[in-house]
Design a protein around this motif. Structure first.
Motif, PDB file in Angstrom:
ATOM      1  N   MET A   1       0.826  -1.192   0.000  1.00  0.00           N
ATOM      2  CA  MET A   1       0.000   0.000   0.000  1.00  0.00           C
ATOM      3  C   MET A   1       0.869   1.254   0.000  1.00  0.00           C
ATOM      4  O   MET A   1       1.826   1.336   0.771  1.00  0.00           O
ATOM      5  N   ASP A   3       1.619   5.332   0.662  1.00  0.00           N
ATOM      6  CA  ASP A   3       1.301   6.271   1.739  1.00  0.00           C
ATOM      7  C   ASP A   3      -0.022   6.976   1.446  1.00  0.00           C
ATOM      8  O   ASP A   3      -0.844   7.153   2.343  1.00  0.00           O
ATOM      9  N   SER A   5      -2.495   5.850  -0.325  1.00  0.00           N
ATOM     10  CA  SER A   5      -3.566   4.871  -0.137  1.00  0.00           C
ATOM     11  C   SER A   5      -3.930   4.742   1.345  1.00  0.00           C
ATOM     12  O   SER A   5      -5.116   4.703   1.703  1.00  0.00           O
ATOM     13  N   LYS A   6      -2.936   4.695   2.212  1.00  0.00           N
ATOM     14  CA  LYS A   6      -3.178   4.604   3.654  1.00  0.00           C
ATOM     15  C   LYS A   6      -3.879   5.864   4.168  1.00  0.00           C
ATOM     16  O   LYS A   6      -4.765   5.792   5.019  1.00  0.00           O
ATOM     17  N   ARG A   7      -3.486   7.001   3.643  1.00  0.00           N
ATOM     18  CA  ARG A   7      -4.119   8.267   4.048  1.00  0.00           C
ATOM     19  C   ARG A   7      -5.584   8.308   3.607  1.00  0.00           C
ATOM     20  O   ARG A   7      -6.440   8.798   4.348  1.00  0.00           O
ATOM     21  N   LYS A  10      -7.507   6.180   6.024  1.00  0.00           N
ATOM     22  CA  LYS A  10      -7.710   6.909   7.278  1.00  0.00           C
ATOM     23  C   LYS A  10      -8.782   7.982   7.121  1.00  0.00           C
ATOM     24  O   LYS A  10      -9.579   8.209   8.033  1.00  0.00           O
TER      25      LYS A  10
END
Length: 143
Positions: A1, A3, A5-7, A10
């Motif tokens: 993933m 960064d 995508s993770k944001r 979230k």
């Protein structure tokens, strides 16, 4: 993933949290202050917007709920004389639902108080925040 995508994930979780918190606060407000439920408010709001009345199928589509769920809420509102059902003049299988005069009066009080509660929920947002969020959400809705 990645960064980014993770944001995004979230952000999704944060949006859900804000939505659930606001909805729970509105549910509690309607229950405590008005002895009613959010589904009842939603049905009355839909009928308020469509004063000429709607069929049960239209109402279900407007609210994104099953016919059974809409019927249960309408049954209770009808028992309290806040809505009425009227058969169609052209198709006896079709029934229209409308707010009664009492239903209109009750809803107008509910709507004013609901608006004040939503205003309180988002009171920490400035006009600029609201404009910015609205623009972002409009872009998101066009996907």
């Amino acid at each position: 993933m990645s960064d980014l995508s993770k944001r995004r994930l979230k952000l999704w979780i944060r949006m859900l949290g804000v939505t659930r918190t606001a909805e729970n606060r509105l549910r509690e407000f309607l229950r405590v202050q008005h002895g009613t439920t959010l589904p009842r408010f939603d049905v009355m709001a839909a009928l308020y917007r469509r004063r000429e009345g709607v069929t049960m199928s239209e109402l279900s589509r407007m609210l994104l709920v099953s016919n059974g769920n809409a019927t249960a809420v309408v049954d209770r509102l009808e028992a309290e004389a806040l809505v009425k059902r009227s058969p169609s003049e052209t198709d006896r299988r079709t029934v229209f639902v409308t707010l009664t005069e009492a239903g209109l009066a009750v809803f107008e009080v509910l709507a004013a108080d609901h608006e004040q509660e939503v205003d309180a929920i988002f009171a920490n947002l400035s006009e600029g925040d609201i404009d910015q969020l609205t623009e972002v959400l409009k872009r998101f809705g066009k996907q």
